[in-house]
Design a protein around this motif. Structure first.
Motif, PDB file in Angstrom:
ATOM      1  N   PRO A 128       0.842  -1.185   0.000  1.00 14.67           N
ATOM      2  CA  PRO A 128       0.000   0.000   0.000  1.00 14.67           C
ATOM      3  C   PRO A 128       0.880   1.239   0.000  1.00 14.67           C
ATOM      4  CG  PRO A 128      -0.290  -1.298   2.004  1.00 14.67           C
ATOM      5  CD  PRO A 128       0.687  -2.016   1.169  1.00 14.67           C
ATOM      6  N   HIS A 219     -18.456  -2.583  -5.386  1.00 16.29           N
ATOM      7  CA  HIS A 219     -18.313  -2.673  -3.935  1.00 16.29           C
ATOM      8  C   HIS A 219     -18.124  -4.089  -3.449  1.00 16.29           C
ATOM      9  CE1 HIS A 219     -19.275   1.515  -3.090  1.00 16.29           C
ATOM     10  NE2 HIS A 219     -20.071   1.437  -4.107  1.00 16.29           N
ATOM     11  N   GLU A 220     -18.380  -5.051  -4.305  1.00 15.61           N
ATOM     12  CA  GLU A 220     -18.187  -6.433  -3.879  1.00 15.61           C
ATOM     13  C   GLU A 220     -17.845  -7.280  -5.089  1.00 15.61           C
ATOM     14  OE1 GLU A 220     -21.828  -7.727  -2.244  1.00 15.61           O
ATOM     15  OE2 GLU A 220     -22.975  -7.017  -3.946  1.00 15.61           O
ATOM     16  N   PHE A 251      -8.421  -7.119  -3.935  1.00 19.31           N
ATOM     17  CA  PHE A 251      -9.174  -6.592  -2.814  1.00 19.31           C
ATOM     18  C   PHE A 251     -10.350  -7.464  -2.421  1.00 19.31           C
ATOM     19  CE2 PHE A 251     -10.254  -3.511   0.149  1.00 19.31           C
ATOM     20  CZ  PHE A 251     -11.591  -3.182   0.068  1.00 19.31           C
ATOM     21  N   ARG A 254      -9.578 -11.509  -1.921  1.00 16.14           N
ATOM     22  CA  ARG A 254      -8.912 -11.958  -0.703  1.00 16.14           C
ATOM     23  C   ARG A 254      -9.882 -12.057   0.454  1.00 16.14           C
ATOM     24  NH1 ARG A 254      -3.643  -8.670   0.365  1.00 16.14           N
ATOM     25  NH2 ARG A 254      -3.044 -10.437   1.620  1.00 16.14           N
ATOM     26  N   GLN A 255     -10.925 -11.260   0.444  1.00 15.49           N
ATOM     27  CA  GLN A 255     -11.772 -11.298   1.630  1.00 15.49           C
ATOM     28  C   GLN A 255     -13.084 -12.031   1.425  1.00 15.49           C
ATOM     29  OE1 GLN A 255     -11.851  -7.147   1.874  1.00 15.49           O
ATOM     30  NE2 GLN A 255     -13.937  -6.917   1.208  1.00 15.49           N
ATOM     31  N   GLN A 290      -2.301  -6.995  -4.871  1.00 16.06           N
ATOM     32  CA  GLN A 290      -1.678  -6.571  -3.627  1.00 16.06           C
ATOM     33  C   GLN A 290      -0.537  -7.513  -3.305  1.00 16.06           C
ATOM     34  OE1 GLN A 290      -5.051  -6.695  -1.105  1.00 16.06           O
ATOM     35  NE2 GLN A 290      -5.930  -4.817  -1.913  1.00 16.06           N
TER      36      GLN A 290
ATOM     37  N   SER C   2     -27.560  -6.061  -0.909  1.00 17.10           N
ATOM     38  CA  SER C   2     -26.436  -6.092  -1.844  1.00 17.10           C
ATOM     39  C   SER C   2     -26.825  -6.893  -3.081  1.00 17.10           C
ATOM     40  CB  SER C   2     -25.218  -6.694  -1.159  1.00 17.10           C
ATOM     41  OG  SER C   2     -25.267  -8.090  -1.246  1.00 17.10           O
ATOM     42  N   SER C 227     -10.648 -11.085   7.472  1.00 14.11           N
ATOM     43  CA  SER C 227     -11.794 -10.989   6.578  1.00 14.11           C
ATOM     44  C   SER C 227     -12.880 -10.107   7.182  1.00 14.11           C
ATOM     45  CB  SER C 227     -12.327 -12.365   6.206  1.00 14.11           C
ATOM     46  OG  SER C 227     -12.888 -12.985   7.305  1.00 14.11           O
ATOM     47  N   GLY C 230     -11.833  -6.604   6.418  1.00 10.48           N
ATOM     48  CA  GLY C 230     -12.099  -6.273   5.025  1.00 10.48           C
ATOM     49  C   GLY C 230     -13.570  -5.969   4.800  1.00 10.48           C
ATOM     50  N   ALA C 231     -14.423  -6.785   5.407  1.00 11.14           N
ATOM     51  CA  ALA C 231     -15.860  -6.558   5.243  1.00 11.14           C
ATOM     52  C   ALA C 231     -16.264  -5.230   5.861  1.00 11.14           C
ATOM     53  CB  ALA C 231     -16.634  -7.710   5.882  1.00 11.14           C
ATOM     54  N   ALA C 234     -15.233  -2.393   3.642  1.00  7.84           N
ATOM     55  CA  ALA C 234     -16.086  -2.267   2.455  1.00  7.84           C
ATOM     56  C   ALA C 234     -17.415  -1.605   2.807  1.00  7.84           C
ATOM     57  CB  ALA C 234     -16.326  -3.637   1.840  1.00  7.84           C
ATOM     58  N   LYS C 237     -16.896   2.114   3.420  1.00  7.01           N
ATOM     59  CA  LYS C 237     -16.702   2.876   2.190  1.00  7.01           C
ATOM     60  C   LYS C 237     -17.981   2.992   1.401  1.00  7.01           C
ATOM     61  CE  LYS C 237     -11.930   1.849   1.229  1.00  7.01           C
ATOM     62  NZ  LYS C 237     -11.033   1.388   0.182  1.00  7.01           N
ATOM     63  N   ARG C 238     -18.780   1.946   1.446  1.00  7.95           N
ATOM     64  CA  ARG C 238     -20.025   2.014   0.702  1.00  7.95           C
ATOM     65  C   ARG C 238     -20.919   3.105   1.280  1.00  7.95           C
ATOM     66  NH1 ARG C 238     -22.791  -2.867   1.366  1.00  7.95           N
ATOM     67  NH2 ARG C 238     -21.325  -3.838  -0.034  1.00  7.95           N
ATOM     68  N   LYS C 289      -3.493  -6.236   4.841  1.00  6.41           N
ATOM     69  CA  LYS C 289      -4.777  -6.219   4.157  1.00  6.41           C
ATOM     70  C   LYS C 289      -5.557  -4.956   4.517  1.00  6.41           C
ATOM     71  CE  LYS C 289      -8.430  -9.396   3.374  1.00  6.41           C
ATOM     72  NZ  LYS C 289      -8.967 -10.579   3.976  1.00  6.41           N
ATOM     73  N   HIS C 292      -4.199  -1.938   2.829  1.00  4.12           N
ATOM     74  CA  HIS C 292      -4.643  -1.750   1.449  1.00  4.12           C
ATOM     75  C   HIS C 292      -6.014  -1.098   1.389  1.00  4.12           C
ATOM     76  CE1 HIS C 292      -1.560  -3.666  -0.953  1.00  4.12           C
ATOM     77  NE2 HIS C 292      -1.502  -4.671  -0.114  1.00  4.12           N
ATOM     78  N   CYS C 293      -6.858  -1.345   2.397  1.00  2.00           N
ATOM     79  CA  CYS C 293      -8.219  -0.790   2.356  1.00  2.00           C
ATOM     80  C   CYS C 293      -8.224   0.703   2.606  1.00  2.00           C
ATOM     81  CB  CYS C 293      -9.086  -1.419   3.444  1.00  2.00           C
ATOM     82  SG  CYS C 293      -9.315  -3.161   3.258  1.00  2.00           S
TER      83      CYS C 293
END
Lengths: 363, 363, 337
Positions: A128, A219-220, A251, A254-255, A290, C2, C227, C230-231, C234, C237-238, C289, C292-293
């Motif tokens: 990053p 977004h996903e 991005f 990975r999750q 990444q 979603s 994870s 990461g969720a 996300a 940000k949404r 991780k 990076h977000c």
């Protein structure tokens, strides 16, 4: 027996009995055909005389299914779009003449063989903050460089999965490029080229460049997959697109994926799709990956590209961006035509540039 | 002598060995030359049961002909070495047939002739001279271990020797520039530039590049190639197909490896059978690449302890006739290649140069 | 909801195929797209061409609509100030709306002070010089203090010093919530959408993410933690993009105890700039991780007596640093860089 053909009757039987499997048919259609005694595409011609109604009658398929089957036999699936072979001579001509999208850092463009090429996937990976999004923004802007300046004169598609695209930054980079091209035109001595350049710069503004960058915000991972499915269609509707950037692939993958085997399958489906778009639409594809930390038995842990060994084979060219003693370095680790090489680059207010040797810091 | 040569040449053709430029070579007069001079050597070789492949690679050393490079090249003398080599081979065939007493020795004699080098002497050494026509060879290795480079070198080598090459490129790795570099590397430095250029044009025209992104278009292509076999017999002027390269086969097939369904495996089996059948039918060598994925427990045991396994794994082991494993030797620019099963030979080391791939004991 | 969870039969697709797929357990968009293409053929018993058409229809229904960079430019030039003038200048006006800004530092470096300063700037009314919006303060470490907030606000906005009611109105615009864990936070955010719109929330502050993540997942469950992070990123940000708000997250530092630590856990490290190469061995927590977000990362470094703010990751700002002190009115910058 004709010695010149060296036909092995066993192989022939084996091949033909599986020939139906080599067609992209629905499973039930295939079994109906097999039950009706069809063994290979030759039988379609032999028995059904290539007529859908006869085939339907002989095998118990509906007319529509019979039509599908004949179509599949003729074209072999997605190969309907097979452009056919090109000789290596034609490819050589292309490699020589086709313009490439530049990163505006001469050292990096050199180690990339002139820039980012079309018909292949170039991957940038790094920590990053090392400049992956900057690189993507720069190449999206460079893609619009007019032909008179040796550019690809095209639009770009930016698929943003992290929300890192910044329109103001793109504006700065675009303005810097317009300035740079204007200076080039002013310094051009050849009058013919100069008139060409002048004409090309007519109406070429930073706003126009930004209007040519198409943003998809995902977004996903499902949205990302959906975009990739429809990208071919989008580019067909926007034929000026010359570059596709996916920032970043890692991005979501990975999750959102716990099942590694499924992840590998989906990643390879995605790669095939991208490769197919790169070839059929003749665009350059840039993906961003990444890095992850991998412990080593001997020595300190290393940073390796994410998404595993199976994804390493997906890209045609791979560039690892990293920091070395406070400088940014790009290392081309995988390339079909170039040796591994490093190049230093820096990020200025105007985008990605070479490191100037005189000034110690150019930021 | 001339009449003699013609009679023998046509006898050879009737018995099934198609050698397209035999007539030309004889017309040039070089065939006579070749026949006369090497008759002694051929007899010696047959008496000693030397593998023709070695013989042909070694004969230049014996005759001490200046300008013959490794791999049976006559380019240094600028006299159309390809034609000379074809004539040489034709002469060998004729000799074999003249001395044959039964079918086995014909088979043995003929089969010993069809070994062609890949252009990398370390790999050729591992393979016992090169790729044998009719043989299916797999190259498996991690990313950036030189698989594509060896494929390109083999394509260049076969085409330069006058055979048609079909190159199936799935990952955008084909580079005509690289073919040109390898081609230049096959010839000695003092070769006549005009001759080199002419030969390069011929070489490039003989390589047909197909882009495939899904397994069905590959199967379609393979069946088209199988059908073309009959065309070859009717068209003696056309160069025979010598090599089929698929780079990389594993990226086309790994999306099929889903756990849930059988159809994937059936399609893979079809590909395997079609590939082997094609190789045999058209007497062409088939070279394909297999990439690696991370293994859990079932890792490949190689020198460097990496835990990788081939993407096309357990079910695919029996498909190729031979399998070569590539690996990068960490900390160096060298790579190692070893034959995965069969006769265990010492692994070969090679590195990739700007216009060749050369082994450790490079001259 | 979603896009992934949309049922197939509600989309404009071949309903026959959709029905067949549903009977085989493939109900939603996610089920259809997260599969190898061959699987769909097998499940739906259709030709490959039809399967491709079907997937294309599904994709068309859920793919995000594209826009151009030019349109985005017109929409998102908005910034929220942090209250530290030099920092705001370097960032091009402040924290970018629609993105995730992170503050990293040791305990006592002043992270909460910076958050309170940003909070004050966001909540102050326009006439006083603020952004005139609501703030959601997610206080995992129980460090929020209403009095300190008002003290800082008074320091930044002269007009508030006299005006008691305005100061209290400001405090009322800040809603403090205390989730138990990351998953709790994500749930609460989804529920807060109405409140976000009603109160015109402009800023969401999370103090601190590391605390929430560590509380829920111990050192052993690193994979789940990553994870979940990461969720959470996300979702944040949404919401940020949808409602035009900025997210400010606080992170802690961990010490790298040499290579042993690296072998122990998979992803502690590689936070460049925050002592990645320093001998002190400090690095941002939560791993690569999360790094990076984050869109922008600001580090508060304390070395001996000297405190400095360093911009470590930013899409537009150069990587500068400048000194600061913590005063009665929050973070103050001593000199210009």
């Amino acid at each position: 027996m004709d010695p010149s053909s060296h036909r092995n009757p066993e192989t022939e039987w084996f091949q033909d009995s599986h020939a139906l499997v080599s067609l992209p048919l629905a499973p039930s259609v295939r079994s109906k055909l097999q039950i009706a005694g069809f063994r290979s595409t030759r039988d379609f011609i032999r028995i059904a005389k290539n007529s859908a109604s006869v085939l339907a009658r002989e095998s118990g398929l509906t007319l529509e299914e019979a039509n599908d089957a004949l179509k599949a036999a003729r074209h072999g699936g997605e190969g309907a779009a097979l452009k056919g072979a090109r000789s290596a001579a034609e490819v050589l001509e292309d490699e020589r003449r086709r313009p490439r999208t530049v990163t505006c850092c001469e050292a990096l463009d050199d180690v990339l063989g002139g820039g980012i090429g079309s018909g292949e996937i170039t991957e940038f990976c790094g920590c990053p903050g090392v400049g992956k999004t900057q690189m993507c923004t720069q190449v999206c802007v460079s893609a619009s460089t007019p032909e008179a300046f040796g550019g690809t004169d095209g639009e770009a598609v930016y698929v943003d999965t992290e929300g890192s695209f910044m329109a103001e930054r793109a504006m700065d980079v675009a303005s810097a490029l317009v300035e740079h091209l204007r200076r080039m035109e002013a310094c051009e001595s050849d009058s013919e080229r100069r008139t060409e350049m002048k004409a090309a710069l007519e109406g070429y503004t930073a706003e126009k460049i930004l209007s040519g960058i198409h943003l998809f915000r995902c977004h996903e991972v499902t949205e990302l997959l959906a975009v990739l499915e429809t990208l071919g269609e989008f580019i067909a509707e926007h034929p000026r697109v010359r570059l596709v950037v996916i920032d970043s692939v890692a991005f979501h993958f990975r999750q959102d994926f716990q099942d590694m085997a499924l992840r590998t399958t989906i990643l390879s489906k995605m790669t095939n799709r991208l490769m197919s778009i790169a070839t059929s639409r003749d665009v350059a594809v840039v993906t961003v990956n990444q890095v992850t930390v991998k412990p080593q038995q001997d020595g300190p842990a290393r940073l390796v590209p994410a998404l595993g060994e199976s994804y390493a084979h997906a890209c045609t060219t791979r560039v690892i961006l990293s920091w070395e003693n406070d400088e940014r370095v790009a290392f081309v680790t995988k390339s079909p035509r170039l040796p591994q090489a490093k190049a230093k680059y820096t990020i200025t207010a105007g985008g990605i540039r070479d490191v100037r040797r005189r000034r110690p810091r150019d930021e | 002598m001339g009449a003699d040569a013609t009679v023998t040449a046509s006898t050879a053709r009737d018995d099934g060995v198609v050698d397209v430029s035999a007539n030309r070579a004889i017309a040039d007069g070089t065939a006579d030359d070749a026949r006369g001079r090497t008759r002694v050597e051929i007899e010696r070789a047959l008496r000693w049961g030397v593998d023709m492949g070695d013989f042909l690679c070694g004969c230049e050393k014996e005759t001490g002909k200046g300008g013959w490079d490794k791999g049976c090249w006559g380019g240094g003398r600028g006299d159309g070495g390809g034609a000379r080599r074809r004539a040489l081979r034709e002469a060998c065939v004729a000799e074999t047939l003249a001395n044959a007493v039964n079918g086995t020795s014909i088979e043995r004699g003929l089969s010993m002739l069809e070994i062609l080098p890949t252009g990398c002497d370390a790999i050729d050494g591992l393979l016992g001279g090169g790729l044998r026509q009719g043989e299916v060879i797999e190259i498996v290795g991690p990313s950036a271990s030189g698989k594509t480079q060896v494929c390109l070198s083999a394509a260049a080598s076969f085409a330069a020797l006058g055979h048609r090459v079909v190159y199936v490129d799935t990952g955008g790795g084909f580079s005509a520039t690289r073919i040109k570099q390898f081609h230049r590397g096959f010839l000695t430095e003092d070769a006549d530039e005009g001759e080199v250029a002419r030969n390069l044009r011929q070489t490039l025209d003989l390589i047909a590049v197909h882009r495939c992104h899904d397994v069905f278009s590959l199967l379609h292509l393979l069946s088209q190639l199988a059908e073309e076999a009959s065309e070859d017999d009717n068209n003696p002027d056309r160069a025979t197909m010598g090599l089929l390269v698929i780079d990389s086969l594993s990226s086309l097939l790994s999306p099929l490896l889903t756990k849930a369904h059988h159809q994937g495996y059936t399609i893979m089996a079809t590909v395997a059978a079609t590939l082997r059948g094609l190789a045999t039918t058209r007497k062409t060598a088939a070279l394909y690449t297999n990439h690696t994925v991370s293994a859990g427990q079932d890792a490949l045991a190689d020198d460097h302890g990496s835990n990788l396994k081939p993407a096309l794994g357990a079910r695919w082991t029996s498909v190729p006739h031979r399998r070569i494993r590539f690996a990068k030797i960490p900390g160096t620019v060298w790579f190692s290649a070893s034959v995965a099963y069969g006769v265990t030979t010492k692994p070969a080391r090679y590195r990739i140069g700007s216009n060749n791939i050369h082994g450790e004991t490079e001259r | 909801m979603s896009a992934a969870k949309l049922p197939l039969d509600r989309l404009r697709v071949d309903l026959d195929l959709a029905a067949k797929l549903e009977s085989r357990g493939c109900r939603t968009v996610e089920d259809a797209l997260h599969r190898a293409p061959l699987d769909v053929v097998e499940l739906a018993d259709c030709s490959h061409a039809r399967a491709r058409e079907f997937l294309l229809d599904v994709a068309r229904a859920v793919a995000p609509t594209p826009t151009t960079a030019r349109n985005v430019l017109e929409r998102t030039s908005l910034r929220l100030r942090t209250g530290v003038a030099t920092l705001d200048d370097a960032l091009g006006g402040g924290m970018r709306v629609g993105s995730l800004t992170e503050i990293v530092g040791k305990a006592g470096a002043g992270k909460t002070q910076l958050c309170l300063g940003a909070c004050a700037c966001a909540a102050a009314s326009a006439s006083d010089g603020g952004a005139d919006g609501g703030v959601i303060y997610i206080d995992a470490e129980r460090k929020f203090s209403g009095e300190r907030l008002i003290e800082i606000a008074r320091g930044k906005f002269a007009t508030l010093r006299a005006d008691e009611t305005a100061a209290r109105a400001l405090a009322r615009r800040v809603q403090v919530i205390t989730p138990m864990s990351l998953s709790d936070l994500v749930k609460r955010l989804d529920a807060l959408e109405e409140a976000i719109i009603d109160h015109k929330v402009r800023l969401v502050i999370i103090d601190s993410v590391a605390h929430l993540a560590r509380g829920e997942f111990g050192r052993e469950r690193v994979v789940q933690r990553q994870s979940a992070l990461g969720a959470a990123a996300a979702t944040l940000k949404r919401h940020a993009e949808k409602h035009g708000l900025a997210v400010l997250a606080v992170n802690q530092v961990t010490t790298r105890i040499g290579s042993a630590a690296r072998h122990a856990s998979d992803e502690t490290g590689a936070g460049e700039g925050v002592g990645a190469e320093e001998s002190s061995g400090i690095t941002a927590a939560l791993g690569t991780k999360w790094a990076h977000c984050v869109n922008t990362r600001i580090a508060l470094e304390v070395r001996d007596d000297r405190r400095s703010i360093k911009i470590v990751k930013s899409p537009i700002a150069p990587l500068t640093s400048f000194d600061y002190t913590i005063g009665a009115h929050g973070i103050e910058c001593a000199t210009k860089p």
